[in-house]
Design a protein around this motif. Structure first.
Motif, mmCIF file in Angstrom:
data_model
loop_
_atom_site.group_PDB
_atom_site.id
_atom_site.type_symbol
_atom_site.label_atom_id
_atom_site.label_comp_id
_atom_site.label_asym_id
_atom_site.label_seq_id
_atom_site.Cartn_x
_atom_site.Cartn_y
_atom_site.Cartn_z
ATOM 1 N N ALA A 40 -5.713 -2.035 -3.240
ATOM 2 C CA ALA A 40 -4.344 -2.105 -3.763
ATOM 3 C C ALA A 40 -4.353 -2.622 -5.202
ATOM 4 N N LEU A 41 -5.160 -3.632 -5.451
ATOM 5 C CA LEU A 41 -5.249 -4.163 -6.817
ATOM 6 C C LEU A 41 -5.803 -3.105 -7.767
ATOM 7 N N ALA A 42 -6.761 -2.336 -7.283
ATOM 8 C CA ALA A 42 -7.338 -1.279 -8.122
ATOM 9 C C ALA A 42 -6.300 -0.187 -8.407
ATOM 10 N N ALA A 43 -5.540 0.172 -7.391
ATOM 11 C CA ALA A 43 -4.493 1.188 -7.588
ATOM 12 C C ALA A 43 -3.462 0.688 -8.586
ATOM 13 N N ALA A 44 -3.114 -0.585 -8.476
ATOM 14 C CA ALA A 44 -2.125 -1.147 -9.398
ATOM 15 C C ALA A 44 -2.672 -1.150 -10.828
ATOM 16 N N ARG A 45 -3.951 -1.444 -10.955
ATOM 17 C CA ARG A 45 -4.546 -1.390 -12.305
ATOM 18 C C ARG A 45 -4.458 0.026 -12.861
ATOM 19 N N ARG A 46 -4.723 1.002 -12.023
ATOM 20 C CA ARG A 46 -4.643 2.396 -12.452
ATOM 21 C C ARG A 46 -3.220 2.722 -12.925
ATOM 22 N N LEU A 47 -2.243 2.177 -12.261
ATOM 23 C CA LEU A 47 -0.845 2.458 -12.622
ATOM 24 C C LEU A 47 -0.392 1.638 -13.829
ATOM 25 N N GLY A 48 -1.102 0.565 -14.102
ATOM 26 C CA GLY A 48 -0.848 -0.213 -15.328
ATOM 27 C C GLY A 48 0.558 -0.758 -15.409
ATOM 28 N N VAL A 76 7.149 1.288 -10.388
ATOM 29 C CA VAL A 76 7.104 0.537 -9.136
ATOM 30 C C VAL A 76 7.716 -0.845 -9.363
ATOM 31 N N LEU A 77 8.767 -1.148 -8.613
ATOM 32 C CA LEU A 77 9.412 -2.457 -8.716
ATOM 33 C C LEU A 77 9.046 -3.286 -7.483
ATOM 34 N N GLU A 78 8.400 -4.405 -7.718
ATOM 35 C CA GLU A 78 7.922 -5.260 -6.626
ATOM 36 C C GLU A 78 8.640 -6.609 -6.688
ATOM 37 N N ALA A 79 9.146 -7.046 -5.544
ATOM 38 C CA ALA A 79 9.885 -8.316 -5.505
ATOM 39 C C ALA A 79 8.965 -9.519 -5.714
ATOM 40 N N ALA A 80 7.821 -9.500 -5.077
ATOM 41 C CA ALA A 80 6.913 -10.648 -5.131
ATOM 42 C C ALA A 80 6.165 -10.679 -6.462
ATOM 43 N N ASP A 81 5.359 -11.708 -6.627
ATOM 44 C CA ASP A 81 4.602 -11.831 -7.876
ATOM 45 C C ASP A 81 3.198 -11.268 -7.753
ATOM 46 N N ARG A 82 3.027 -10.380 -6.793
ATOM 47 C CA ARG A 82 1.721 -9.753 -6.581
ATOM 48 C C ARG A 82 1.928 -8.408 -5.912
ATOM 49 N N VAL A 83 0.901 -7.569 -5.943
ATOM 50 C CA VAL A 83 0.943 -6.327 -5.175
ATOM 51 C C VAL A 83 0.228 -6.551 -3.839
ATOM 52 N N GLY A 84 0.363 -5.592 -2.927
ATOM 53 C CA GLY A 84 -0.381 -5.663 -1.671
ATOM 54 C C GLY A 84 0.477 -5.857 -0.438
ATOM 55 N N GLY A 85 1.683 -6.397 -0.624
ATOM 56 C CA GLY A 85 2.573 -6.550 0.530
ATOM 57 C C GLY A 85 1.957 -7.402 1.621
ATOM 58 N N ARG A 86 1.801 -6.812 2.786
ATOM 59 C CA ARG A 86 1.277 -7.571 3.925
ATOM 60 C C ARG A 86 -0.243 -7.691 3.905
ATOM 61 N N ILE A 87 -0.843 -7.272 2.802
ATOM 62 C CA ILE A 87 -2.287 -7.412 2.624
ATOM 63 C C ILE A 87 -2.494 -8.387 1.465
ATOM 64 N N LEU A 88 -3.202 -9.465 1.731
ATOM 65 C CA LEU A 88 -3.318 -10.546 0.753
ATOM 66 C C LEU A 88 -4.697 -11.184 0.881
ATOM 67 N N TYR A 118 0.823 -1.219 0.000
ATOM 68 C CA TYR A 118 0.000 0.000 0.000
ATOM 69 C C TYR A 118 0.854 1.266 0.000
ATOM 70 N N ALA A 119 1.974 1.242 0.682
ATOM 71 C CA ALA A 119 2.809 2.447 0.758
ATOM 72 C C ALA A 119 3.401 2.794 -0.600
ATOM 73 N N GLY A 120 3.979 1.811 -1.259
ATOM 74 C CA GLY A 120 4.588 2.064 -2.557
ATOM 75 C C GLY A 120 3.551 2.454 -3.596
ATOM 76 N N LEU A 121 2.429 1.752 -3.590
ATOM 77 C CA LEU A 121 1.369 2.097 -4.544
ATOM 78 C C LEU A 121 0.866 3.509 -4.290
ATOM 79 N N SER A 122 0.783 3.873 -3.025
ATOM 80 C CA SER A 122 0.313 5.217 -2.682
ATOM 81 C C SER A 122 1.293 6.282 -3.162
ATOM 82 N N ALA A 123 2.583 6.038 -2.969
ATOM 83 C CA ALA A 123 3.583 7.000 -3.453
ATOM 84 C C ALA A 123 3.468 7.142 -4.970
ATOM 85 N N ALA A 124 3.394 6.012 -5.657
ATOM 86 C CA ALA A 124 3.339 6.055 -7.121
ATOM 87 C C ALA A 124 2.064 6.726 -7.612
ATOM 88 N N LEU A 125 0.958 6.427 -6.954
ATOM 89 C CA LEU A 125 -0.319 6.997 -7.384
ATOM 90 C C LEU A 125 -0.341 8.506 -7.145
#
Lengths: 468, 468
Positions: free
Chosen positions: A222-230, A37-49, A19-26
């Motif tokens: 978070a998924l919606a924000a990531a979609r917005r960032l494409g 936005v560079l994410e290590a995992a294969d999903r967004v959301g971090g500690r929210i899943l 959420y923090a990184g997505l928020s900064a980017a958004l």
């Protein structure tokens, strides 16, 4: 959201798509500044899943709630049209006391429950102390040195005479910080209380931190924000190192290097510690990261054909003061309560013991506890799923990092979140409001993006002056 | 010691060429098992670094002493012919008390010095408690939970009524652990005392941990060991990740991947935290690494044409209880005392304040202190050098890592040093004797190598049985 090659140049790189990184980017995106936005995992959301189980119900393996004063998260819910619904809490709650007695109650606790009045007095006192913490610089106040020098365990032993009240406070500490009272300082406890707006905000359900849930799961915004960032969000790409050289920053990954002007690091502290910074981070920041250690929490979900406990007038909420792995239980059924879902939290010492068992034994232990609380039907769920956060390769714990005793006063003012050259810091651990929560993560991203926008405005103004 | 390309296969890889890693490799080498040592920095020795200054005298920027019960380090000194000499201590010591009074004394302290008797009683009590710690499993004893739940600061506030004795104890904690008393638990303090063989072993000079120095500097045995290992020690090669897959381990670096059967990780905990392990480390080990946070220490050396303080009957040893950056001073002159050398230790809160100054201000602060102690000649050294260990990119602090309060009892038994599959753990932090010292580093390497040799013998015996 996946690209064949990384762009070689972008104005800003954000590390981490929680959420923090997505928020900064958004925030940057909204201001017209492209950020990758560079994410290590294969999903967004971090500690929210949020994941659908095989029976179709969506369970939140990580953070799940939203409260009425969490305006940043509520703002995202509104912006992205993510519906919420009140946390299930109608009915009688259960308390399994340490002596094995099972109490059924409504309100704050069982009638005449041991230690309840003393607990209330102790939390009122904590609120009073917390009101003296400067949430913008917690290590700086006149009492900070004394408060950061003792553990919460020591404080409670000294200040709370009633052992039953101490039992209640210990469970509260486990529940809110995912640690034992011996692991955090009184100052961190007080800061966190202040950051949430009071002890009840942390502990209560209705009108507090546990007020409502997301219909589609807490990952949905978070998924919606990531979609917005494409395409600006790239998954499966851990950042290995970050080089600052004058006004240029190089961000290195196994998939290539990105040249950028500013970086927002929005990873949990243990993931930050695994990134090599050249030159090295200022000592205060490096020390702060090193001394920000994650709590220990797991969540377990049991899914049933229906919320059968409601037939007996039970809310599904329970607190456990004995040796059970689970410390608290909530009714995590979906809004239509088609299936019934119970969620249990396992933390601190409870987690350490339970997580050494094999999968079958872990499940059996949890179901034995649920059966004791809710009867034999609880022992036969349609489905049982768990998420042990210390085993997550990127979060390495949960809910959040807690600074070690002494860290706030020694390193907080300089190390907590002050930018290091062109590197800015986000993450719920850097929030002064709802620190440790989704809301704090979002506000931290807004703050970090704001630092960059202000710096760019200043630079542009200087160029303007020079040019005039 | 530098090679063009890494070998693609070796029986064992050792990560880190500090004393622990060199010891593991040398033990294996002595047993006929080749081991490749990969060192991130451009030198061996880790937290031990001996460098000639421009005036020719060798100064030890890191660990420097050897004591009579440190048989592993003494063994290396003998094996490699590294001469030692008694630490300079003849003459009167100085004590700059917190009220600004400068006392000159011989023996344990100034006659009638405030708090001295109470200090002695308190350290005797600590020795008594420490004797109850199981150094092989410090978190397991009957008192461990209580001792790990409180900070040393809390313990001292409660148990030591005399504020002057507490001042002395606080300086002792700074001097030995390079932290403030608020930062470590009573259990870790007691374990460390037990591991050294008593409080006086940690604190005293003659016949204790500060007994003697190396003529060529404390790095000399490490350099000799590295020479013995020859091309098996590769510098400038940080290990980025370690993959375990059955009985095979892949060690990845920017210079290539090495296939091996066993790995010894012998890095300071923050450097370990920067290595990615796949699969992830067992949770207890990961938590232990995360909660092993480095102390804060810097060493400053002032070099003079001669040890002029001896003319006035002074030993060059001083303890400072006031606001000075430096907490203790020793005479670090070479054996011929051609030049005179004073070394100052800056740690804990003192380091945090002082290290934010610029280089000139840092130097001025140290020289002002030395002048106050030893007169105007101390203000005009031939040379002044410093090493701030938290700024070292690989050690990230010093002398050693101290587990955070609660870490020993929660994660110690499983996480401290138990091998994780084919990964073995060395480093002074894993030693049960002289933990935190060079001697502990060497013994930890011997232990880790022994684990590997025992495992290989077992495997060979099994093959033998199958074949018979």
């Amino acid at each position: 959201m996946t690209v064949a090659a990384l762009p070689s140049r972008v104005p800003v790189v954000v590390v981490g798509a929680g959420y923090a990184g997505l928020s900064a980017a958004l925030t940057l995106h909204d201001a017209g500044v492209p950020a990758l936005v560079l994410e290590a995992a294969d999903r967004v959301g971090g500690r929210i899943l949020s994941q659908p189980t095989s029976s179709g119900v969506v369970v939140d393996h990580g953070g799940q709630w939203v409260g009425p004063t969490q305006r940043h998260l509520l703002g995202w819910a509104e912006r992205f049209g993510c519906a919420t619904f009140p946390t299930w809490e109608t009915g009688a709650h259960l308390e399994l006391w340490h002596d094995g007695a099972l109490h059924r109650y409504t309100g704050d606790g069982p009638d005449g429950a041991p230690g309840l009045a003393e607990y209330a007095a102790a939390t009122a006192r904590l609120d009073e102390l917390a009101s003296r913490v400067d949430t913008g610089d917690p290590g700086a106040g006149p009492d900070a040195a004394a408060w950061d020098a003792e553990t919460v365990e020591t404080y409670l032993s000294r200040e709370v005479a009633c052992p039953d009240a101490r039992r209640r406070l210990a469970l509260a500490v486990q529940g809110v910080w995912a640690v034992e009272p011996r692991e955090i300082s009184l100052l961190h406890l007080l800061f966190y209380i202040a950051s949430a707006g009071g002890f009840d905000q942390l502990m209560q359900t209705r009108d507090a931190a546990q007020d409502a849930r997301f219909v589609a799961g807490a990952q949905a915004p978070a998924l919606a924000a990531a979609r917005r960032l494409g395409d600006a969000v790239v998954l499966g790409t851990p950042v290995e190192s970050v080089d600052q050289d004058g006004d240029r920053v190089l961000v290195h990954t196994a998939r290539g290097t990105v040249h950028t002007g500013r970086v927002v690091v929005a990873t949990p502290p243990p993931a930050t510690a695994a990134i090599r910074f050249r030159p090295g981070l200022p000592t205060a920041r490096a020390r702060w990261v090193q001394r920000s250690v994650m709590g220990d929490v797991a969540k377990v979900h049991a899914v049933y054909a229906e919320p059968f406990w409601r037939d007996e007038g039970l809310s599904g909420i329970a607190s456990l003061y004995g040796e059970d792995a689970v410390g608290v239980v909530f009714d995590n059924s979906p809004p239509d309560a088609g299936p019934g879902v119970l969620v249990g939290f396992v933390y601190g010492d409870r987690l350490r013991a339970w997580s050494t068992l094999d999968g079958a034994a872990r499940r059996a232990a949890v179901l034995a506890t649920l059966t004791r609380l809710f009867g034999p039907r609880a022992g036969e769920p349609v489905e049982y799923v768990e998420k042990i956060w210390p085993e997550d390769p990127w979060a390495q714990g949960g809910y959040a990092a807690n600074p070690t005793p002494g860290a706030w006063i020694a390193h907080g003012s300089s190390g907590w979140r002050r930018p290091c050259g062109r590197i800015h810091w986000a993450g719920t651990e850097t929030a002064d409001r709802w620190n440790g929560y989704i809301d704090g993560a979002i506000s931290s991203g807004v703050r970090a993006a704001g630092e960059i926008l202000a710096a760019e405005r200043t630079a542009a103004a200087e160029v303007g002056c020079l040019g005039s």
